[in-house]
Each structure stands twice: as C-alpha cells, then as structure tokens.
Design an enzyme around this catalytic site. Structure first.
Site, PDB file in Angstrom:
ATOM      1  N   HIS A 116      -1.885   1.876   6.399  1.00  0.00           N
ATOM      2  CA  HIS A 116      -2.117   3.220   6.966  1.00  0.00           C
ATOM      3  C   HIS A 116      -1.052   3.463   8.050  1.00  0.00           C
ATOM      4  O   HIS A 116       0.136   3.518   7.743  1.00  0.00           O
ATOM      5  CB  HIS A 116      -3.554   3.226   7.517  1.00  0.00           C
ATOM      6  N   HIS A 171       1.039   6.858  -2.132  1.00  0.00           N
ATOM      7  CA  HIS A 171       0.006   7.504  -1.329  1.00  0.00           C
ATOM      8  C   HIS A 171      -1.234   7.708  -2.195  1.00  0.00           C
ATOM      9  O   HIS A 171      -1.101   7.973  -3.390  1.00  0.00           O
ATOM     10  CB  HIS A 171       0.499   8.860  -0.801  1.00  0.00           C
ATOM     11  N   ASP A 177       6.147   7.757   6.230  1.00  0.00           N
ATOM     12  CA  ASP A 177       6.595   6.614   7.020  1.00  0.00           C
ATOM     13  C   ASP A 177       7.941   6.055   6.581  1.00  0.00           C
ATOM     14  O   ASP A 177       8.509   5.224   7.279  1.00  0.00           O
ATOM     15  CB  ASP A 177       5.540   5.501   6.975  1.00  0.00           C
TER      16      ASP A 177
HETATM   17  N1  CMC Z   1       4.759  -0.642  -3.653  1.00  0.00           N
HETATM   18  C1  CMC Z   1       4.557  -1.215  -4.849  1.00  0.00           C
HETATM   19  N2  CMC Z   1       3.509  -0.938  -5.632  1.00  0.00           N
HETATM   20  C2  CMC Z   1       2.641  -0.019  -5.198  1.00  0.00           C
HETATM   21  C3  CMC Z   1       2.802   0.616  -3.963  1.00  0.00           C
HETATM   22  C4  CMC Z   1       3.917   0.298  -3.183  1.00  0.00           C
HETATM   23  N3  CMC Z   1       4.131   0.861  -1.999  1.00  0.00           N
HETATM   24  N4  CMC Z   1       1.771   1.484  -3.778  1.00  0.00           N
HETATM   25  C5  CMC Z   1       0.996   1.380  -4.850  1.00  0.00           C
HETATM   26  N5  CMC Z   1       1.525   0.474  -5.722  1.00  0.00           N
HETATM   27  C6  CMC Z   1       1.038   0.103  -7.064  1.00  0.00           C
HETATM   28  C7  CMC Z   1      -0.137  -0.841  -6.967  1.00  0.00           C
HETATM   29  O1  CMC Z   1       0.284  -2.191  -6.951  1.00  0.00           O
HETATM   30  C8  CMC Z   1      -0.898  -0.475  -8.206  1.00  0.00           C
HETATM   31  O2  CMC Z   1      -0.219  -1.043  -9.313  1.00  0.00           O
HETATM   32  P1  CMC Z   1      -1.022  -1.671 -10.580  1.00  0.00           P
HETATM   33  O3  CMC Z   1      -1.645  -0.490 -11.242  1.00  0.00           O
HETATM   34  O4  CMC Z   1       0.020  -2.378 -11.370  1.00  0.00           O
HETATM   35  O5  CMC Z   1      -2.038  -2.606  -9.970  1.00  0.00           O
HETATM   36  C9  CMC Z   1      -0.724   1.038  -8.312  1.00  0.00           C
HETATM   37  O6  CMC Z   1       0.522   1.301  -7.659  1.00  0.00           O
HETATM   38  C10 CMC Z   1      -1.830   1.828  -7.627  1.00  0.00           C
HETATM   39  O7  CMC Z   1      -1.955   1.341  -6.298  1.00  0.00           O
HETATM   40  P2  CMC Z   1      -3.263   1.427  -5.413  1.00  0.00           P
HETATM   41  O8  CMC Z   1      -3.245   0.318  -4.431  1.00  0.00           O
HETATM   42  O9  CMC Z   1      -4.463   1.573  -6.289  1.00  0.00           O
HETATM   43  O10 CMC Z   1      -3.023   2.805  -4.673  1.00  0.00           O
HETATM   44  P3  CMC Z   1      -3.838   3.330  -3.433  1.00  0.00           P
HETATM   45  O11 CMC Z   1      -3.952   4.789  -3.605  1.00  0.00           O
HETATM   46  O12 CMC Z   1      -5.089   2.573  -3.224  1.00  0.00           O
HETATM   47  O13 CMC Z   1      -2.861   2.963  -2.203  1.00  0.00           O
HETATM   48  C11 CMC Z   1      -1.351   3.086  -0.440  1.00  0.00           C
HETATM   49  C12 CMC Z   1      -2.208   3.884  -1.424  1.00  0.00           C
HETATM   50  C13 CMC Z   1      -0.687   4.076   0.528  1.00  0.00           C
HETATM   51  C14 CMC Z   1      -2.247   2.141   0.378  1.00  0.00           C
HETATM   52  C15 CMC Z   1      -0.275   2.288  -1.219  1.00  0.00           C
HETATM   53  O14 CMC Z   1       0.545   3.170  -1.956  1.00  0.00           O
HETATM   54  C16 CMC Z   1       0.559   1.395  -0.304  1.00  0.00           C
HETATM   55  O15 CMC Z   1       0.153   0.291  -0.007  1.00  0.00           O
HETATM   56  N6  CMC Z   1       1.771   1.892   0.119  1.00  0.00           N
HETATM   57  C17 CMC Z   1       2.590   1.129   1.044  1.00  0.00           C
HETATM   58  C18 CMC Z   1       2.051   1.285   2.462  1.00  0.00           C
HETATM   59  C19 CMC Z   1       2.386   2.634   3.044  1.00  0.00           C
HETATM   60  O16 CMC Z   1       3.498   3.110   2.979  1.00  0.00           O
HETATM   61  N7  CMC Z   1       1.365   3.261   3.676  1.00  0.00           N
HETATM   62  C20 CMC Z   1       1.529   4.531   4.369  1.00  0.00           C
HETATM   63  C21 CMC Z   1       0.746   5.626   3.735  1.00  0.00           C
HETATM   64  S1  CMC Z   1       1.226   7.234   4.353  1.00  0.00           S
HETATM   65  C22 CMC Z   1       0.731   7.197   5.998  1.00  0.00           C
HETATM   66  C23 CMC Z   1      -0.702   7.488   6.121  1.00  0.00           C
HETATM   67  O17 CMC Z   1      -1.101   8.640   5.910  1.00  0.00           O
HETATM   68  O18 CMC Z   1      -1.466   6.550   6.442  1.00  0.00           O
END
Ligand code: CMC
Length: 480
Positions: free
Chosen positions: A276, A317, A374
């Site tokens: 986050h 995201h 970010d």
């Molecule tokens: N790098 C590599 N793979 C990713 C990433 C990433 N940054 N984000 C998602 N994935 C993959 C994940 O491994 C999964 O793949 P698979 O289907 O093969 O298992 C798929 O995409 C779906 O991921 P998820 O974890 O179910 O997605 P989510 O909606 O739960 O997570 C997130 C959203 C923001 C936590 C995630 O994209 C992430 O960890 N991003 C990196 C951290 C980041 O930049 N966070 C800041 C968010 S914006 C600021 C805010 O508003 O907080």
C-alpha cells in the site's frame, strides 16, 4: 444467480434471484450507484437463509455508500466529489482540495481563506506531545513514530471525542488535517537530532511543511516555489482513493465509535505496508537494487517467475486495470521537477527503461499491470530532498484528508459495526486430554506467594499469584 426485472407502477425495480444448494431460491434487491454500477444487496442474506458470501480481500464487496471519491478502474478515471484529479492537481491548492473532500464543494475565495486560516491556527501541537518523541529510539522509522503519536492525540484534545456531536467532529477533523504535517515534521527532526521548527502562520500548509522539515534555527530558510508546488501536487494526488486498505481500516475502527484520532492511527498502520503506502519507498530500493538498465531483464525474470516473492513495485493495482491516472500526473511532475531543479537522477533512466520493458511484456500485459502512482513518486520526492523514510509519512499526511472525510461521512450516518464473517477451516469441537491437563483447582487465600524482587533497595508490595511459587532474579545487565 439470475438477474430479473420486475416492473411496478412506480418504475423499474430490479431483483436478483439466488438459487441455494437446497434448491430454494431467495430474492435479493439490486442496487445501482450514481455511475450505473450494479450491486446485489446481500445485507440480509445470512439472517434470512443462514448462508454467507465469501470474498477475501473484498474484491466484489462494497462495504459502504460514499459520495466522496469515484474510480473507474477500467478507464483510468479518478474523481474527487465529481472533479477529475487531473484538473484538481493542475488548478487547485492543498487547502482547496481538502475543503472539497470535507464539505463536498470547491470553496469560494472567502471560504478558502477562512478554511486556510482555521487550519493555520491548528498547526501547533500540545507541548507535552512533543515529549513523546524523546521516547523513541533515534533510528526509529518515522512511520512507527507517527502511529504512536497520532494515537496519543486522543488523550490531548478534549471536546473532540463525542462522534455524535457535529461540532466535536468538526474540531477533530480540522485538528487532524492541520496537525499532521507538524507531527510528521517533528518525527523527521527527531530522527535527524535537529531542533524542532514550530509552524509559522504566514506560510501555507505545504510551505509550512517544507519549512518545518528543512529549516534550522541558525539560518534563514528560503522556500523554493518549485518544490512547494511539486509537493502540493503530490499531496493532492494522494488525498483520497475510495475504500482502499487504510481507509477501510479507518472506517472499520470508526464503526466501533472509537476516538477519531485513534481511528486515523489505525489507518496509518494499514498504510505502512509495501503493498500500500510503503510502495514508494520500496520502488526506490528496487531501482537501486537493479542498479543498471542492463540488469532489468534478470530482475524481471525473478518477478515473473515469482522467485523470492518478488514484485515489480509501483506496478499493478486492485482497481485500475489500465494506467493509474495519478501515475501519469506523477510522471509529468517528476519530469518538471528534475528539469526545473536541473537534477539528473540515474534511477530515472532505470525507471523509464523498466516501465517500457514491462509495458511490452506479456506477463504484465496479460494481467493488466500498469504503473501506479508510486512508480514515479519516489524519484520525485528524492529530487525534492525528502528522505526515503519520510515517503510513506508524506503519503499519510495527504491521505489524512481523505481518511478524515471518509470518517466524517461514516460518523454522520447510522453505521453498523464492521464485523465480517469467516469460513472456519479449523478443527471442530474436541476435548482437552484430562491426563495431561488436569482440571486446575482454585487456590485458597493462604497459599498465595509473595514475590519479592532481588534488586537492591527494591521491595515491591506483595502480590498474589495463582498458587505458584515464582522466583525473580535481578540481572543488572538485562535488556530492556
Ligand atoms: N509485480 C508482479 N506481479 C504482480 C504485481 C506486481 N507488481 N501485481 C500483481 N501481480 C500479479 C500477481 O502475482 C498475480 O499473478 P498470478 O495470477 O500469476 O498469481 C496477479 O498479478 C494478480 O495479483 P493480485 O495480487 O491478485 O492483485 P491484487 O489486486 O490483490 O494486488 C497490488 C494489488 C497493488 C497489491 C499488487 O499489484 C502489488 O503488489 N503491486 C506492487 C506494490 C505496489 O506498487 N503497491 C502500490 C499500490 S498504489 C498505492 C496505493 O493506493 O496504495
């Protein structure tokens, strides 16, 4: 589940029908929001049928109705009270957008000045609160300090804790928005071992923040207008983002009618994580670790093959499945800042190359992973001279405006306490073995043991322990 339309004289009413495992069906109201998004209302499903919905991470569940922020994740749209984020970031000040989020409308010139003045006279913090900072280790992360100090605010400001009183709510919200930059800057000064700079009433909230962070009493401090404007844009971009993890946490804590300052402290805790608000800090660490453009393919190989649970920080995201509109403004702001301040950052070259490679890579394309706010905010903050440990703190300063608006909206309504269900997957009822854990007898009064510490000169009052003899040795070298 089948959608069904039923017409009556009053208009079109929609219902959904859910067929249960026993073959019976239940009708559920269908709600439509201002954007035309459909929601099946399952509020009474459990009491009516005993059946629950399962939605870990709440991807398909709306937890509240809100009039504050709207996101269209497919189209990359973000509106505060109906106004596009791009326009607000370009045309408005911190105080104007904060006013909009709090009260629903952009302020007139007079209202804006009134609001700015109200905030200005709330920027100082209670002197006793400043003593709190001395209790932290000098290398404490400023977010750790922030969580503790903001929670403690609840004990400092009387006439702010009755959430049912509109005047007390207003007071708590104003204090929270106005004091947060001061609290954050003192956290930084404490970590630096520098004297605290008190806020000045002739500066705007953003200028004041730069002053309190970077001025020292021994010399004059000039506020760079480029830095102040860039920081203002960054803060506006981060102010609110509907029901994200930290905002939901604030609402969750608030649903128990907890003290408003304590609710904001819970939001700060939720924001801290790298998934986050901690992502901006993590992006810089990642870029430094990659080190050169040539090393990008190897890094992405690890990410794509999930080696060491690596993620491309600043990408992806939960809601946006295209460009995060904040990321585009952030990228533009980053370019402007580096150009105007005549800075060259090798990490920017790595970030730009990484972005291009990832955007053309099948792994990221197929999962709709685009840069989020970010990805470029860390490089921009670095150019502004903000130390890395303060990145998430700055996010918290901005998001406080949104948390407060969301908390106020929730507190004005009759809200039920947040209490999700769970799918229990553990053991069902079993017995504690009587032979290993026999039933404990209640101790009788004269079996109690007096516990005396062996430290010189210390002889604590006798305490009763449940029938057990405890010996305590005083170790002068013990860690505390
Ligand atoms: N790098 C590599 N793979 C990713 C990433 C990433 N940054 N984000 C998602 N994935 C993959 C994940 O491994 C999964 O793949 P698979 O289907 O093969 O298992 C798929 O995409 C779906 O991921 P998820 O974890 O179910 O997605 P989510 O909606 O739960 O997570 C997130 C959203 C923001 C936590 C995630 O994209 C992430 O960890 N991003 C990196 C951290 C980041 O930049 N966070 C800041 C968010 S914006 C600021 C805010 O508003 O907080």
């Amino acid at each position: 589940m089948e959608g069904k339309k039923e017409e009556d004289e009053k208009g079109v009413e929609k219902e959904a029908e859910l067929r249960l495992p026993d073959g019976t069906t239940v009708k559920l109201p269908v709600l439509v929001d201002a954007a035309g998004q459909t929601f099946v209302d399952v509020r009474h499903l459990q009491t009516a049928t005993g059946i629950c919905t399962f939605d870990p991470g709440f991807s398909s569940t709306a937890s509240c109705q809100s009039k504050i922020t709207y996101i269209d994740g497919q189209k990359g749209v973000l509106l505060y009270r109906g106004y596009p984020i791009e326009q607000l970031a370009k045309q408005c000040s911190f105080a104007e957008v904060a006013y909009l989020l709090q009260y629903g409308e952009l302020p007139t010139v007079e209202r804006s000045m009134e609001f700015q003045e109200k905030l200005t006279y709330e920027t100082m913090v209670h002197e006793h609160l400043i003593r709190f900072y001395q209790g932290f280790k000098p290398d404490a992360h400023p977010m750790a300090i922030l969580v503790g100090v903001v929670g403690a605010l609840s004990s400092f400001y009387e006439n702010t804790g009755n959430i049912h009183d509109p005047l007390q709510r207003e007071r708590a919200c104003t204090k929270m928005i106005a004091k947060m930059p001061t609290i954050a800057a003192i956290a930084y000064k404490t970590a630096k071992g520098q004297p605290i700079m008190y806020p000045r009433n002739d500066l705007s909230l953003v200028e004041n923040f730069l002053y309190m962070m970077f001025a020292v009493p021994s010399e004059e401090f000039l506020i760079d207008p480029v830095k102040a404007r860039a920081l203002e844009i960054i803060l506006i971009l981060h102010m609110d983002h509907e029901q994200n993890a930290s905002t939901s946490t604030v609402r969750g804590a608030g649903s128990s009618q907890a003290n408003p300052f304590a609710c904001i402290a819970s939001g700060i805790a939720a924001l801290w994580g790298p998934a986050h608000g901690g992502a901006n800090e993590a992006v810089l660490s990642m870029l430094e670790e990659i080190e050169t453009v040539d090393a990008i393919p190897e890094f992405l190989f690890k990410v794509k093959n999930k080696i060491g649970s690596r993620r491309l920080m600043g990408f992806g995201h939960r809601v946006y499945k295209t460009w995060d509109p904040r990321a585009e403004i952030m990228k533009e702001t980053c370019d402007q800042v580096l150009r105007k301040l005549d800075r060259n950052d090798p990490l920017l070259d790595i970030a730009q190359a990484l972005e291009q490679i990832a955007l053309n890579d099948e792994y990221f394309k197929s999962r709709n992973l685009y840069p989020n706010v970010d990805f470029y905010s860390g490089i921009t903050l670095r150019a502004l001279g903000i130390p890395r440990s303060m990145f998430t703190v700055l996010f918290a300063v901005a998001r406080t405006v949104g948390w407060v608006a969301q908390w106020r909206e929730m507190a004005c309504e009759r809200t039920r306490i947040c209490r999700p269900r769970q799918m229990y997957m553990g053991e069902m009822r079993r017995k504690v073995p009587q032979d290993i854990f026999p039933e404990q007898q209640w101790p009788v009064e004269d079996e109690s043991t007096v516990l005396r510490a062996k430290s010189p000169g210390l002889n604590p009052a006798p305490s009763r322990l449940l029938g057990r003899t405890v010996s305590v040795k005083w170790n002068p070298n013990q860690h505390v």
